[in-house]
Design a protein around this motif. Structure first.
Motif, PDB file in Angstrom:
ATOM      1  N   LEU A 131       0.817  -1.219   0.000  1.00 62.04           N
ATOM      2  CA  LEU A 131       0.000   0.000   0.000  1.00 62.04           C
ATOM      3  C   LEU A 131       0.849   1.267   0.000  1.00 62.04           C
ATOM      4  O   LEU A 131       0.479   2.278  -0.600  1.00 62.04           O
ATOM      5  CB  LEU A 131      -0.925   0.006   1.225  1.00 62.04           C
ATOM      6  CG  LEU A 131      -1.972  -1.091   1.292  1.00 62.04           C
ATOM      7  CD1 LEU A 131      -2.710  -1.050   2.614  1.00 62.04           C
ATOM      8  CD2 LEU A 131      -2.958  -0.960   0.134  1.00 62.04           C
ATOM      9  N   HIS A 132       1.961   1.214   0.705  1.00 62.60           N
ATOM     10  CA  HIS A 132       2.865   2.356   0.827  1.00 62.60           C
ATOM     11  C   HIS A 132       2.156   3.564   1.435  1.00 62.60           C
ATOM     12  O   HIS A 132       2.331   4.705   0.994  1.00 62.60           O
ATOM     13  CB  HIS A 132       3.472   2.698  -0.538  1.00 62.60           C
ATOM     14  CG  HIS A 132       4.874   3.224  -0.421  1.00 62.60           C
ATOM     15  ND1 HIS A 132       5.924   2.458   0.016  1.00 62.60           N
ATOM     16  CD2 HIS A 132       5.407   4.447  -0.671  1.00 62.60           C
ATOM     17  CE1 HIS A 132       7.023   3.167   0.019  1.00 62.60           C
ATOM     18  NE2 HIS A 132       6.735   4.390  -0.389  1.00 62.60           N
ATOM     19  N   TRP A 133       1.331   3.293   2.442  1.00 66.12           N
ATOM     20  CA  TRP A 133       0.670   4.366   3.181  1.00 66.12           C
ATOM     21  C   TRP A 133       1.555   4.715   4.378  1.00 66.12           C
ATOM     22  O   TRP A 133       1.376   4.216   5.476  1.00 66.12           O
ATOM     23  CB  TRP A 133      -0.703   3.912   3.680  1.00 66.12           C
ATOM     24  CG  TRP A 133      -1.692   3.645   2.588  1.00 66.12           C
ATOM     25  CD1 TRP A 133      -1.561   3.924   1.272  1.00 66.12           C
ATOM     26  CD2 TRP A 133      -2.981   3.053   2.755  1.00 66.12           C
ATOM     27  NE1 TRP A 133      -2.695   3.540   0.592  1.00 66.12           N
ATOM     28  CE2 TRP A 133      -3.582   2.997   1.469  1.00 66.12           C
ATOM     29  CE3 TRP A 133      -3.699   2.558   3.839  1.00 66.12           C
ATOM     30  CZ2 TRP A 133      -4.858   2.467   1.259  1.00 66.12           C
ATOM     31  CZ3 TRP A 133      -4.960   2.032   3.632  1.00 66.12           C
ATOM     32  CH2 TRP A 133      -5.534   1.999   2.355  1.00 66.12           C
ATOM     33  N   MET A 134       2.511   5.579   4.163  1.00 65.03           N
ATOM     34  CA  MET A 134       3.535   5.805   5.177  1.00 65.03           C
ATOM     35  C   MET A 134       2.999   6.516   6.420  1.00 65.03           C
ATOM     36  O   MET A 134       3.393   6.204   7.539  1.00 65.03           O
ATOM     37  CB  MET A 134       4.692   6.597   4.564  1.00 65.03           C
ATOM     38  CG  MET A 134       5.536   5.779   3.604  1.00 65.03           C
ATOM     39  SD  MET A 134       6.244   4.351   4.449  1.00 65.03           S
ATOM     40  CE  MET A 134       5.672   3.047   3.413  1.00 65.03           C
ATOM     41  N   GLU A 135       2.093   7.490   6.229  1.00 71.68           N
ATOM     42  CA  GLU A 135       1.556   8.189   7.398  1.00 71.68           C
ATOM     43  C   GLU A 135       0.734   7.240   8.269  1.00 71.68           C
ATOM     44  O   GLU A 135       0.817   7.267   9.501  1.00 71.68           O
ATOM     45  CB  GLU A 135       0.707   9.373   6.938  1.00 71.68           C
ATOM     46  CG  GLU A 135       1.527  10.504   6.332  1.00 71.68           C
ATOM     47  CD  GLU A 135       0.661  11.689   5.921  1.00 71.68           C
ATOM     48  OE1 GLU A 135      -0.567  11.641   6.176  1.00 71.68           O
ATOM     49  OE2 GLU A 135       1.196  12.638   5.338  1.00 71.68           O
ATOM     50  N   GLU A 136      -0.057   6.377   7.617  1.00 73.07           N
ATOM     51  CA  GLU A 136      -0.825   5.375   8.368  1.00 73.07           C
ATOM     52  C   GLU A 136       0.113   4.401   9.079  1.00 73.07           C
ATOM     53  O   GLU A 136      -0.101   4.031  10.231  1.00 73.07           O
ATOM     54  CB  GLU A 136      -1.750   4.612   7.416  1.00 73.07           C
ATOM     55  CG  GLU A 136      -2.970   5.377   6.975  1.00 73.07           C
ATOM     56  CD  GLU A 136      -4.039   5.402   8.049  1.00 73.07           C
ATOM     57  OE1 GLU A 136      -4.653   4.349   8.309  1.00 73.07           O
ATOM     58  OE2 GLU A 136      -4.247   6.474   8.643  1.00 73.07           O
ATOM     59  N   ALA A 137       1.158   3.978   8.358  1.00 81.48           N
ATOM     60  CA  ALA A 137       2.119   3.041   8.953  1.00 81.48           C
ATOM     61  C   ALA A 137       2.778   3.652  10.183  1.00 81.48           C
ATOM     62  O   ALA A 137       2.957   2.973  11.215  1.00 81.48           O
ATOM     63  CB  ALA A 137       3.175   2.653   7.907  1.00 81.48           C
ATOM     64  N   GLU A 138       3.120   4.926  10.094  1.00 80.09           N
ATOM     65  CA  GLU A 138       3.739   5.603  11.235  1.00 80.09           C
ATOM     66  C   GLU A 138       2.779   5.651  12.427  1.00 80.09           C
ATOM     67  O   GLU A 138       3.172   5.414  13.582  1.00 80.09           O
ATOM     68  CB  GLU A 138       4.133   7.025  10.815  1.00 80.09           C
ATOM     69  CG  GLU A 138       4.833   7.812  11.908  1.00 80.09           C
ATOM     70  CD  GLU A 138       5.190   9.219  11.463  1.00 80.09           C
ATOM     71  OE1 GLU A 138       5.510  10.044  12.341  1.00 80.09           O
ATOM     72  OE2 GLU A 138       5.144   9.498  10.242  1.00 80.09           O
ATOM     73  N   ARG A 139       1.501   5.925  12.153  1.00 82.40           N
ATOM     74  CA  ARG A 139       0.508   5.987  13.234  1.00 82.40           C
ATOM     75  C   ARG A 139       0.354   4.625  13.917  1.00 82.40           C
ATOM     76  O   ARG A 139       0.305   4.531  15.143  1.00 82.40           O
ATOM     77  CB  ARG A 139      -0.829   6.459  12.668  1.00 82.40           C
ATOM     78  CG  ARG A 139      -1.880   6.749  13.710  1.00 82.40           C
ATOM     79  CD  ARG A 139      -3.076   7.449  13.091  1.00 82.40           C
ATOM     80  NE  ARG A 139      -3.782   6.585  12.159  1.00 82.40           N
ATOM     81  CZ  ARG A 139      -4.683   5.675  12.523  1.00 82.40           C
ATOM     82  NH1 ARG A 139      -4.981   5.519  13.806  1.00 82.40           N
ATOM     83  NH2 ARG A 139      -5.301   4.937  11.633  1.00 82.40           N
ATOM     84  N   PHE A 140       0.297   3.551  13.104  1.00 85.31           N
ATOM     85  CA  PHE A 140       0.173   2.206  13.683  1.00 85.31           C
ATOM     86  C   PHE A 140       1.426   1.824  14.469  1.00 85.31           C
ATOM     87  O   PHE A 140       1.345   1.180  15.520  1.00 85.31           O
ATOM     88  CB  PHE A 140      -0.095   1.186  12.587  1.00 85.31           C
ATOM     89  CG  PHE A 140      -1.499   1.202  12.042  1.00 85.31           C
ATOM     90  CD1 PHE A 140      -2.585   1.046  12.893  1.00 85.31           C
ATOM     91  CD2 PHE A 140      -1.737   1.379  10.694  1.00 85.31           C
ATOM     92  CE1 PHE A 140      -3.894   1.066  12.403  1.00 85.31           C
ATOM     93  CE2 PHE A 140      -3.034   1.406  10.191  1.00 85.31           C
ATOM     94  CZ  PHE A 140      -4.114   1.252  11.047  1.00 85.31           C
ATOM     95  N   ALA A 141       2.592   2.194  13.939  1.00 83.42           N
ATOM     96  CA  ALA A 141       3.838   1.859  14.642  1.00 83.42           C
ATOM     97  C   ALA A 141       3.902   2.554  15.999  1.00 83.42           C
ATOM     98  O   ALA A 141       4.309   1.945  17.004  1.00 83.42           O
ATOM     99  CB  ALA A 141       5.036   2.260  13.777  1.00 83.42           C
ATOM    100  N   LYS A 142       3.466   3.804  16.049  1.00 81.50           N
ATOM    101  CA  LYS A 142       3.440   4.512  17.334  1.00 81.50           C
ATOM    102  C   LYS A 142       2.445   3.862  18.286  1.00 81.50           C
ATOM    103  O   LYS A 142       2.661   3.816  19.503  1.00 81.50           O
ATOM    104  CB  LYS A 142       3.087   5.980  17.110  1.00 81.50           C
ATOM    105  CG  LYS A 142       4.221   6.783  16.463  1.00 81.50           C
ATOM    106  CD  LYS A 142       3.812   8.228  16.212  1.00 81.50           C
ATOM    107  CE  LYS A 142       4.974   9.020  15.609  1.00 81.50           C
ATOM    108  NZ  LYS A 142       4.581  10.403  15.257  1.00 81.50           N
ATOM    109  N   MET A 143       1.362   3.337  17.734  1.00 81.17           N
ATOM    110  CA  MET A 143       0.374   2.626  18.549  1.00 81.17           C
ATOM    111  C   MET A 143       1.009   1.385  19.178  1.00 81.17           C
ATOM    112  O   MET A 143       0.760   1.065  20.353  1.00 81.17           O
ATOM    113  CB  MET A 143      -0.802   2.237  17.646  1.00 81.17           C
ATOM    114  CG  MET A 143      -2.115   2.011  18.360  1.00 81.17           C
ATOM    115  SD  MET A 143      -3.428   1.560  17.198  1.00 81.17           S
ATOM    116  CE  MET A 143      -3.573   3.065  16.253  1.00 81.17           C
ATOM    117  N   VAL A 144       1.831   0.657  18.384  1.00 78.68           N
ATOM    118  CA  VAL A 144       2.524  -0.531  18.913  1.00 78.68           C
ATOM    119  C   VAL A 144       3.456  -0.139  20.050  1.00 78.68           C
ATOM    120  O   VAL A 144       3.529  -0.813  21.085  1.00 78.68           O
ATOM    121  CB  VAL A 144       3.306  -1.250  17.795  1.00 78.68           C
ATOM    122  CG1 VAL A 144       4.061  -2.447  18.370  1.00 78.68           C
ATOM    123  CG2 VAL A 144       2.377  -1.716  16.688  1.00 78.68           C
ATOM    124  N   VAL A 145       4.171   0.981  19.872  1.00 74.63           N
ATOM    125  CA  VAL A 145       5.086   1.453  20.915  1.00 74.63           C
ATOM    126  C   VAL A 145       4.308   1.756  22.193  1.00 74.63           C
ATOM    127  O   VAL A 145       4.717   1.376  23.299  1.00 74.63           O
ATOM    128  CB  VAL A 145       5.853   2.696  20.429  1.00 74.63           C
ATOM    129  CG1 VAL A 145       6.641   3.316  21.583  1.00 74.63           C
ATOM    130  CG2 VAL A 145       6.799   2.325  19.294  1.00 74.63           C
TER     131      VAL A 145
END
Length: 892
Positions: free
Chosen positions: A458-472
Motif C-alpha cells: 500500500l505504501h501508506w507511510m503516514e498510516e504506517a507511522e501511526r500504527f507503529a506509534k500505537m505498537v510502541v
C-alpha cells in the motif's frame, strides 16, 4: 319374507364404524406426532364405544403418561436412571393391566412390551428391559406398511437395548466375547439410527401429503419435531463408539450413511453437526493415501484403525426397509479428503447462515451464543481447509459472509482480516484491522500487522507511522512488543526518507529512523532484525564501518539470514573489496540458490571481478532457474531473441490476458483486473539494481514534492514491483501471474547491461527486445534502449529514448543523468544543470550525478561550485556499493 330392515337400523352400525375409523386414525396421528396431551381425551371416546377397548385404553394411557413424564423430566446423556416414582408406578400399572389380560392383538401386545422395556430402563432395571426385548424379538418386527409411530417405537427399543447393554457389567473377561458384545451394542445403535431416519422421512412424507391434499394445517409438533433422548442416542451413539474403539473407518462410514439419507426438517441441525465433525476428522485424521470416496467400499484393513481391534469394515446387519438416500446420475462425489471436507464445510456454512440467530434481545442471548459458536467452528475449519490449498480469495469471501455474526466478536473480525491479507486485499485488511484494534486495544500484534501492510504494497507511510506509534504505546508493558514497535517506526521513517525529494527532509527522516532502530536494538539486543535494520540504515547513510559492526552482530544472532549476508556483501563492495563481497554472495547462494536478488548482485560483482563471460553465464543460470521455478516457457518461441539461452520467452497469448494490479486506486491496489486483447496494455517494470534513484512513492507523497506528484502511479508501481522482486527467494511462484514475467524481464536487462559493458550492441539489443516484449512501457526498458543507442553512436535516438523513459517516470535518476550528458555534449548547459540538480534532489548519494553536475558547472565557468561537486562525487564514490543498499527489502 323379503322385507327390508328399517333404514335407521341399517345406517347406525355403518356410522359407528366410520366414527371408530376416524377415531383410530386420529389416535394414530397423535401418537406419530407425539401429541400426548390429547390421548386421554381420545381414550375416553374409545372406551365409550366398546368395552373390549379397555385394554387398548390402558396401553394408550400408559404410553402417554410415560412420554409426558419424560417430557417434563427429560433424560440427558450420562444421567442416572430416574428410579421408581408415583408417576412411573402409574405407568407400570396401566401397561401391566394391558399385558396380563391378553385381550390385545399381537401387534399391540408387542407395543406394550416395547413400552415396558423402555419403562424398565427409565427405572434402572436393565436386565428386565433386555429380557422383555428378547421376548419381542426386535429383529422380527416389521418395518414395512406400519404407521410412523411404530417405527419410532422400534427405533427407541433398539436404542434402549444398546443403552442397557452398555450399562450392564461384562459377564466375561474373554476378549473375543467383549468384542462381540461391543459390536452388538453398536449394531443396536446403527439399527436404531437407520429406523429413526426412516421414521422422520415417513413423517415428512405424511406432512407434505397433508399439505398437498389441503388437509387441516399440521400442528406445530409436526414442524418442530423433537427427537428426544432415545432417538438422538440412536442417531449419534454408533459413530461415537466406533471412534472410541479406534475404528475410524467404520465411524466415517456411519457419518456418510447419515449424511446421504434424504434430509428432513428435524435432522437439519444434526446434519450440520455431523458434517462439521466429519470434516474435522477428514482434515485432522485422514491423509490422501488412506482416503476412499463415499461410493466405494471401505478398505478391509486401514492404517486409520486400531491394529489391536481389527474387524470387518462392512455392515453386519440387514433391515427389511432402509431410509431413502439421495441418488441420481449427476450427483457430485468427492475424490479426495480435502475436497470432501470442503464440501461438508460449505454445506455446514450454508446451514449456519440460514439458521443464524441475530436478535440482540436478552431472551435470545443463549440461542445467539450457540449459533455463533457453531458458525465459528465451521469458519475455523474452513480456514484450515482453504488455507492448505492457498484459496485465500475464497476464504475471504466465506468469512465476509460470517460478518453477520461478527458484532463485537473479535475472533471473526481477526480471521477476516488475516484472510484479506493472505488474499492480497491489503487496503481492506487495514480497515478490518482497525475494527480489531477497537475490539482489542491491548493487543500489540494487531497494529503491528496493520503497519506491515501499510508500509508494504500500500505504501501508506503516514498510516504506517501511526500504527507503529500505537505498537510502541501498547508495548509499554512488554519490552518485546515495544522493540517491535520501534522497529516498525524506524522502517516507516526509512521508507519516508527514500520517498522524500528534499535533502533536508531526507536527512531528518534518516536521523529519526536511525534513532528508532537504535532504540529497538537496545530494547531487544537478541533480535537479529533490529541489528540488521540498524546496519542497513547506517549503510544507507553511508556510515560503512559502523554498519559492518552491526551486520556482523545480526549474523551472529542469525547466521543464515539472506538479507544480512547480502548487506555484508554490499558493504564490502562499498569498501571496494569486490572479491570478498563475491565470496559472501556465493556463500549466501549456496543456502538460497533461487534468490534472484542475490543473483542480480552476483552479475554486477562478476562483471568487475571475473569478467563479462562469467556474468553472462550467471544470467544463463538465472534463466534456467526461472524455467524450473515457473515452467511458463513457450517452445514455439525458442528461435527468437539473443543467443544467450534456449529462449525462456513468455507465451504472448498468456501476456495478452495477463492480470495487472490497478495501481491508481488505493482501494484496489492489491486486487487484479483483467486486461483483454482489445485494451491498450500498460506494462510497468522495475529492475531493483537500477533503483538507487528510483524512490518509491505513497499516496501521501505529493505533500513532499511537486516532482513526485507528477508520477504517483509509476512510483507506486515501482514500489510494489520492487518489493515483489526482493521477495522471490523460493521456487514457489508468488501470488498473481505478473511476478514471473517481471523476474524474467529483469534477467534480460541484466544481460543487456553486461553486453553494453563489453561493447556488443547487437546482443544488447536482442536482450533488451526480450524485456520489451514482456513490458514495452517500462521506463527501465526504454532507458536500456537509450544505452544501446549511445553505444551505436546514435545520440539523437538515445536522447529520445531517455526522454520517453522520463515521461513515464520523471524521477528515474539514471535516465536524468544520461540525458544531461547528451545535453552537455550538445552545449545545452543550463538545461543539463537543471536536470542534474533535480536528480540530486531525488537521490543525493548518486556520485555519477554529482560528477556530471561538476562537469556542467565547469563548462559554464563556475569552477568553485564545480570543485565542490567533484569533491562530493569522490567522497560518495568511496562508499558506493556495487548496487544500491536500497535493493535490500525493508519490510516487517
Amino acid at each position: 319374507r323379503g322385507r327390508r330392515p328399517p333404514r335407521s337400523a341399517a345406517v347406525a352400525p355403518m356410522a359407528t364404524k366410520r366414527a371408530g375409523s376416524r377415531l383410530d386414525t386420529e389416535i394414530e396421528r397423535c401418537r406419530s406426532e407425539a401429541q400426548w396431551e390429547r390421548i386421554p381425551e381420545l381414550v375416553k371416546q374409545l372406551s365409550a364405544k366398546l368395552i373390549a377397548n379397555d385394554d387398548m385404553a390402558e396401553l394408550l394411557l400408559g404410553e402417554s403418561k410415560l412420554e409426558l413424564f419424560l417430557k417434563e423430566d427429560p433424560f440427558k446423556e450420562g444421567s442416572s436412571p430416574h428410579g421408581p416414582s408415583p408417576k412411573l408406578a402409574e405407568v407400570r400399572k396401566h401397561l401391566t393391566a394391558a399385558l396380563e389380560r391378553g385381550n390385545l392383538k399381537s401387534e399391540f401386545m408387542q407395543e406394550a412390551r416395547l413400552l415396558m422395556g423402555k419403562l424398565d430402563y427409565v427405572e434402572g432395571d436393565y436386565r428386565e428391559a433386555i429380557a422383555g426385548y428378547a421376548q419381542v424379538v426386535l429383529d422380527d418386527l416389521p418395518l414395512v406398511a406400519v404407521p410412523p409411530y411404530k417405527l419410532r417405537m422400534i427405533a427407541e427399543a433398539y436404542s434402549t437395548k444398546g443403552l442397557c447393554l452398555e450399562k450392564l457389567p461384562h459377564s466375561s473377561s474373554v476378549n473375543n466375547l467383549n468384542v462381540d458384545r461391543e459390536q452388538d451394542i453398536i449394531t443396536c445403535y446403527e439399527k436404531a439410527g437407520d429406523i429413526v431416519l426412516l421414521y422422520l422421512q415417513e413423517m415428512e412424507r405424511v406432512m407434505i401429503s397433508n399439505i398437498q391434499n389441503r388437509s387441516p394445517k399440521p400442528s406445530p409438533a409436526v414442524q418442530d419435531q423433537e427427537l428426544g433422548f432415545f432417538l438422538e442416542t440412536g442417531l449419534q451413539r454408533a459413530h461415537v463408539l466406533y471412534f472410541k474403539n479406534g475404528n475410524l473407518t467404520r465411524g466415517v462410514g456411519r457419518f456418510r450413511e447419515i449424511l446421504r439419507a434424504v434430509e428432513t426438517r428435524t435432522t437439519q441441525n444434526l446434519r450440520m453437526t455431523i458434517a462439521r465433525q466429519l470434516a474435522e476428522i477428514l482434515l485432522r485424521g485422514m491423509c490422501e493415501q488412506s482416503y476412499w470416496n463415499p461410493l466405494e467400499e471401505p478398505p478391509h484393513q486401514s492404517p486409520l484403525d486400531d491394529p489391536l481391534r481389527q474387524g470387518s469394515n462392512t455392515k453386519t446387519y440387514a433391515l427389511s426397509r432402509r431410509p431413502r438416500v439421495y441418488s441420481g446420475e449427476n450427483i457430485f462425489c468427492p475424490q479426495e479428503n480435502t475436497e470432501e471436507a470442503l464440501l461438508l464445510l460449505l454445506i455446514s456454512e450454508s446451514m449456519a447462515n440460514r439458521d443464524a440467530v441475530l436478535s440482540r434481545i436478552p431472551e435470545h442471548r443463549s440461542d445467539r451464543i450457540i449459533s455463533l459458536q457453531s458458525a465459528s467452528v465451521v469458519y475455523d475449519l474452513l480456514t484450515i481447509a482453504l488455507g492448505r490449498r492457498g484459496q485465500y480469495e475464497m476464504l475471504s469471501e466465506c468469512l465476509e459472509r460470517a460478518m453477520k455474526f461478527a458484532f463485537e466478536e473479535f475472533h471473526l473480525w481477526y480471521q477476516f482480516a488475516l484472510s484479506l491479507m493472505a488474499a492480497g486485499k491489503s487496503a481492506r485488511a487495514v480497515k478490518v484491522l482497525k475494527e480489531c484494534i477497537r475490539l482489542k486495544p491491548d493487543d500489540a500484534t494487531i497494529p503491528l500487522l496493520a503497519a506491515k501492510l501499510c508500509m508494504g504494497s500500500l505504501h501508506w507511510m503516514e498510516e504506517a507511522e501511526r500504527f507503529a506509534k500505537m505498537v510502541v504505546d501498547v508495548g509499554e508493558k512488554t519490552s518485546e512488543f515495544k522493540a517491535k514497535g520501534y522497529l516498525a517506526l524506524g522502517l516507516t521513517y526509512s521508507l519516508q526518507a527514500t520517498d522524500a525529494s528534499l535533502r533536508g527532509n531526507q536527512e531528518d527522516l534518516q536521523r529519526k529512523a536511525l534513532l528508532a532502530f537504535q532504540r529497538a536494538h537496545s530494547l531487544s539486543p537478541t533480535d537479529h532484525l533490529a541489528a540488521f535494520y540498524l546496519a542497513l540504515q547506517l549503510a544507507i547513510s553511508r556510515q560503512i564501518p559502523e554498519a559492518l559492526g552491526y551486520v556482523r552482530q545480526a549474523l551472529q544472532l542469525q547466521g543464515d539470514d539472506s538479507n544480512s549476508l547480502h548487506l555484508l556483501a554490499l558493504l564490502l563492495s562499498a569498501q571496494k573489496h569486490y572479491h570478498d563481497a563475491l565470496n559472501i554472495i556465493d556463500m549466501a547462494l549456496s543456502e538460497y540458490p533461487e534468490n534472484f536478488i542475490l543473483l542480480f548482485s552476483k552479475v554486477k560483482l562478476e562483471s568487475l571481478c571475473r569478467g563479462p563471460d562469467e556474468a553472462l553465464l550467471t544470467c544463463k543460470h538465472m534463466l534456467q532457474i526461472w524455467k524450473s521455478c515457473y515452467n511458463l516457457t513457450n517452445p514455439s518461441d525458442s528461435g527468437r531473441g539473443s543467443s544467450l539461452l534456449d529462449r525462456a520467452i513468455a507465451d504472448r497469448r498468456q501476456l495478452n490476458t495477463i492480470t495487472l494490479p490497478d495501481f491508481s486506486d488505493p482501494e484496489t491496489a492489491s486486487d487484479t483486473s483483467s486486461i483483454s486483447r482489445t485494451e491498450p496494455p500498460l506494462y510497468f517494470f522495475v529492475s531493483p539494481h537500477l533503483l538507487h534513484s528510483d524512490h518509491m512513492l505513497g499516496p501521501q507523497a505529493p505533500a513532499l514534492c511537486s516532482v513526485h506528484a507528477t508520477s504517483i502511479a509509476a512510483s507506486r508501481v515501482e514500489q510494489a514491483l520492487s518489493e515483489m522482486a526482493s521477495s522471490l527467494q523460493s521456487s514457489t511462484p508468488k501470488q498473481g501471474p505478473l511476478h514471473p514475467w517481471m523476474t524474467l524481464a529483469q534477467i534480460w536487462l541484466h544481460a543487456a547491461e553486461v553486453y553494453i559493458g563489453i561493447g556488443k550492441p547487437a546482443e544488447a539489443t536482442a536482450c533488451t527486445q526480450e524485456a520489451a516484449n514482456l513490458f514495452p512501457m517500462s521506463h527501465n526498458v526504454l532507458y536500456m534502449r537509450g544505452q544501446v543507442a549511445e553505444l551505436r553512436g546514435n545520440i539523437d535516438e538515445a536522447k529520445r529514448w531517455y526522454e520517453e523513459a522520463l515521461s513515464i517516470s520523471p524521477t528515474h535518476v539514471k535516465s536524468m543523468q544520461r540525458l544531461s550528458l547528451i545535453l552537455h555534449q550538445l552545449g545545452r548547459y543550463s538545461l543539463a544543470e537543471k536536470i542534474l540538480r533535480d536528480a540530486v534532489q531525488v537521490n543525493s548519494t548518486a556520485h555519477e550525478v554529482w560528477n556530471n553536475l561538476g562537469e556542467v558547472l565547469q563548462a559554464q565557468g563556475n569552477d568553485d561550485a564545480a570543485t565542490e561537486c567533484f569533491l562530493t562525487a569522490l567522497e560518495l564514490e568511496a562508499s558506493s556499493p556495487v548496487v544500491p543498499f536500497t535493493i535490500i527489502p525493508r519490510v516487517l
